[in-house]
Design a protein around this motif. Structure first.
Motif, mmCIF file in Angstrom:
data_model
loop_
_atom_site.group_PDB
_atom_site.id
_atom_site.type_symbol
_atom_site.label_atom_id
_atom_site.label_comp_id
_atom_site.label_asym_id
_atom_site.label_seq_id
_atom_site.Cartn_x
_atom_site.Cartn_y
_atom_site.Cartn_z
ATOM 1 N N ALA A 152 0.819 -1.215 0.000
ATOM 2 C CA ALA A 152 0.000 0.000 0.000
ATOM 3 C C ALA A 152 0.856 1.269 0.000
ATOM 4 O O ALA A 152 0.632 2.162 -0.826
ATOM 5 C CB ALA A 152 -0.980 -0.010 1.171
ATOM 6 N N PRO A 153 1.857 1.389 0.893
ATOM 7 C CA PRO A 153 2.691 2.600 0.841
ATOM 8 C C PRO A 153 3.429 2.754 -0.487
ATOM 9 O O PRO A 153 3.578 3.867 -0.998
ATOM 10 C CB PRO A 153 3.681 2.416 1.995
ATOM 11 N N ARG A 154 3.893 1.639 -1.050
ATOM 12 C CA ARG A 154 4.590 1.702 -2.336
ATOM 13 C C ARG A 154 3.654 2.212 -3.426
ATOM 14 O O ARG A 154 4.006 3.099 -4.206
ATOM 15 C CB ARG A 154 5.131 0.329 -2.716
ATOM 16 N N GLN A 155 2.447 1.670 -3.495
ATOM 17 C CA GLN A 155 1.490 2.072 -4.523
ATOM 18 C C GLN A 155 1.094 3.542 -4.342
ATOM 19 O O GLN A 155 0.932 4.265 -5.312
ATOM 20 C CB GLN A 155 0.255 1.176 -4.494
ATOM 21 N N GLN A 156 0.919 3.985 -3.089
ATOM 22 C CA GLN A 156 0.568 5.383 -2.833
ATOM 23 C C GLN A 156 1.694 6.325 -3.265
ATOM 24 O O GLN A 156 1.442 7.370 -3.876
ATOM 25 C CB GLN A 156 0.250 5.587 -1.349
ATOM 26 N N HIS A 157 2.928 5.943 -2.964
ATOM 27 C CA HIS A 157 4.066 6.776 -3.360
ATOM 28 C C HIS A 157 4.186 6.829 -4.876
ATOM 29 O O HIS A 157 4.422 7.890 -5.463
ATOM 30 C CB HIS A 157 5.356 6.233 -2.731
ATOM 31 N N MET A 158 3.997 5.689 -5.520
ATOM 32 C CA MET A 158 4.077 5.641 -6.976
ATOM 33 C C MET A 158 2.963 6.476 -7.618
ATOM 34 O O MET A 158 3.197 7.209 -8.576
ATOM 35 C CB MET A 158 4.004 4.199 -7.477
ATOM 36 N N ALA A 159 1.753 6.403 -7.080
ATOM 37 C CA ALA A 159 0.632 7.180 -7.614
ATOM 38 C C ALA A 159 0.904 8.682 -7.490
ATOM 39 O O ALA A 159 0.630 9.449 -8.422
ATOM 40 C CB ALA A 159 -0.660 6.811 -6.892
ATOM 41 N N LYS A 160 1.463 9.098 -6.362
ATOM 42 C CA LYS A 160 1.794 10.509 -6.158
ATOM 43 C C LYS A 160 2.845 10.964 -7.173
ATOM 44 O O LYS A 160 2.729 12.027 -7.784
ATOM 45 C CB LYS A 160 2.309 10.707 -4.731
ATOM 46 N N PHE A 161 3.864 10.142 -7.383
ATOM 47 C CA PHE A 161 4.914 10.450 -8.354
ATOM 48 C C PHE A 161 4.339 10.544 -9.771
ATOM 49 O O PHE A 161 4.661 11.464 -10.534
ATOM 50 C CB PHE A 161 5.995 9.369 -8.277
ATOM 51 N N LEU A 162 3.463 9.613 -10.135
ATOM 52 C CA LEU A 162 2.861 9.621 -11.476
ATOM 53 C C LEU A 162 1.954 10.830 -11.683
ATOM 54 O O LEU A 162 1.879 11.373 -12.786
ATOM 55 C CB LEU A 162 2.112 8.317 -11.727
ATOM 56 N N ARG A 163 1.256 11.276 -10.632
ATOM 57 C CA ARG A 163 0.439 12.495 -10.740
ATOM 58 C C ARG A 163 1.325 13.710 -11.013
ATOM 59 O O ARG A 163 0.966 14.589 -11.795
ATOM 60 C CB ARG A 163 -0.383 12.707 -9.477
ATOM 61 N N ARG A 164 2.500 13.762 -10.367
ATOM 62 C CA ARG A 164 3.437 14.868 -10.624
ATOM 63 C C ARG A 164 3.906 14.850 -12.079
ATOM 64 O O ARG A 164 4.002 15.901 -12.721
ATOM 65 C CB ARG A 164 4.645 14.772 -9.693
ATOM 66 N N LEU A 165 4.210 13.668 -12.594
ATOM 67 C CA LEU A 165 4.618 13.563 -13.999
ATOM 68 C C LEU A 165 3.495 14.028 -14.926
ATOM 69 O O LEU A 165 3.741 14.713 -15.916
ATOM 70 C CB LEU A 165 5.013 12.125 -14.339
ATOM 71 N N GLN A 166 2.247 13.656 -14.611
ATOM 72 C CA GLN A 166 1.111 14.060 -15.435
ATOM 73 C C GLN A 166 0.951 15.581 -15.435
ATOM 74 O O GLN A 166 0.673 16.187 -16.471
ATOM 75 C CB GLN A 166 -0.181 13.397 -14.939
ATOM 76 N N ARG A 167 1.158 16.212 -14.283
ATOM 77 C CA ARG A 167 1.081 17.679 -14.227
ATOM 78 C C ARG A 167 2.160 18.326 -15.091
ATOM 79 O O ARG A 167 1.904 19.321 -15.775
ATOM 80 C CB ARG A 167 1.199 18.161 -12.784
ATOM 81 N N LEU A 168 3.373 17.754 -15.068
ATOM 82 C CA LEU A 168 4.443 18.277 -15.928
ATOM 83 C C LEU A 168 4.075 18.135 -17.402
ATOM 84 O O LEU A 168 4.286 19.056 -18.198
ATOM 85 C CB LEU A 168 5.760 17.545 -15.658
ATOM 86 N N ALA A 169 3.523 16.999 -17.768
ATOM 87 C CA ALA A 169 3.132 16.767 -19.158
ATOM 88 C C ALA A 169 2.056 17.765 -19.584
ATOM 89 O O ALA A 169 2.117 18.318 -20.681
ATOM 90 C CB ALA A 169 2.622 15.336 -19.329
ATOM 91 N N ASP A 170 1.079 17.981 -18.716
ATOM 92 C CA ASP A 170 -0.003 18.927 -19.036
ATOM 93 C C ASP A 170 0.506 20.366 -19.122
ATOM 94 O O ASP A 170 0.143 21.108 -20.031
ATOM 95 C CB ASP A 170 -1.113 18.839 -17.986
ATOM 96 N N GLU A 171 1.354 20.753 -18.187
ATOM 97 C CA GLU A 171 1.839 22.128 -18.132
ATOM 98 C C GLU A 171 2.750 22.478 -19.298
ATOM 99 O O GLU A 171 2.654 23.552 -19.880
ATOM 100 C CB GLU A 171 2.582 22.359 -16.812
ATOM 101 N N PHE A 172 3.643 21.565 -19.669
ATOM 102 C CA PHE A 172 4.636 21.862 -20.689
ATOM 103 C C PHE A 172 4.359 21.205 -22.032
ATOM 104 O O PHE A 172 5.139 21.368 -22.973
ATOM 105 C CB PHE A 172 6.033 21.470 -20.190
ATOM 106 N N GLY A 173 3.280 20.437 -22.136
ATOM 107 C CA GLY A 173 2.939 19.793 -23.407
ATOM 108 C C GLY A 173 3.978 18.779 -23.855
ATOM 109 O O GLY A 173 4.314 18.717 -25.037
ATOM 110 N N ILE A 174 4.490 18.013 -22.917
ATOM 111 C CA ILE A 174 5.527 17.031 -23.240
ATOM 112 C C ILE A 174 4.994 15.606 -23.044
ATOM 113 O O ILE A 174 4.022 15.395 -22.340
ATOM 114 C CB ILE A 174 6.788 17.233 -22.372
ATOM 115 N N ALA A 175 5.657 14.676 -23.710
ATOM 116 C CA ALA A 175 5.315 13.269 -23.534
ATOM 117 C C ALA A 175 6.169 12.690 -22.409
ATOM 118 O O ALA A 175 7.355 12.990 -22.302
ATOM 119 C CB ALA A 175 5.558 12.494 -24.821
ATOM 120 N N ILE A 176 5.570 11.881 -21.600
ATOM 121 C CA ILE A 176 6.271 11.175 -20.533
ATOM 122 C C ILE A 176 6.279 9.696 -20.903
ATOM 123 O O ILE A 176 5.234 9.121 -21.194
ATOM 124 C CB ILE A 176 5.568 11.355 -19.173
#
Length: 112
Positions: free
Chosen positions: A12-36
Motif C-alpha cells: 500500500a505505501p509503495r502504490q501510494q508513493h508511486m501514484a503521487k509520483f505519477l500524478r506529478r509527472l502528469q502535471r508536468l506533461a499537461d503544463e509543458f505539453g511534453i510526452a512522458i
C-alpha cells in the motif's frame, strides 16, 4: 521501488508513493505539453498451470501505472534485431501492431 519497499506488507505505501509520483509527472506533461515515457517490467504468470498459454505476462507496476497511463505499448523482442510494438490500450488509437528492427543505423524496417 523494489529495494525501498519489500514484501506485501509495504504494498500500500509503495502504490501510494508511486501514484503521487505519477500524478506529478502528469502535471508536468499537461503544463509543458511534453510526452512522458514510463517503462514497466513484466513477469510470467505461473498460477493455475498457464504454461500452455502463449505470452502469459503480467505488468509488475500493477493498476497504478495502468491507470496513470494514457497510451500503453507492449514491446516484444523477435528473432534477430526485430521487435514488435503493439498498441495495448489507448483512448484515441485503435489496437494495432508493427514490426521494426534496431541496428547500428538506428530504427528501420524489419530484417528478414
Amino acid at each position: 521501488y523494489r529495494t525501498d519497499y519489500t514484501g506485501r506488507g509495504e504494498l500500500a505505501p509503495r502504490q501510494q508513493h508511486m501514484a503521487k509520483f505519477l500524478r506529478r509527472l502528469q502535471r508536468l506533461a499537461d503544463e509543458f505539453g511534453i510526452a512522458i515515457v514510463i517503462t514497466n517490467q513484466v513477469i510470467a504468470k505461473v498460477e493455475g498451470g498457464v504454461y500452455c498459454i502463449p505470452d502469459s505476462k503480467k505488468p509488475v507496476g500493477g493498476n497504478v501505472i495502468a491507470h496513470a497511463s494514457q497510451t500503453r505499448l507492449y514491446l516484444k523482442k523477435n528473432k534477430g534485431n526485430n521487435r514488435t510494438c503493439k498498441i495495448y490500450d489507448s483512448p484515441n488509437l485503435p489496437s494495432n501492431e508493427c514490426v521494426f528492427s534496431i541496428s547500428e543505423l538506428g530504427i528501420g524496417d524489419p530484417i528478414d
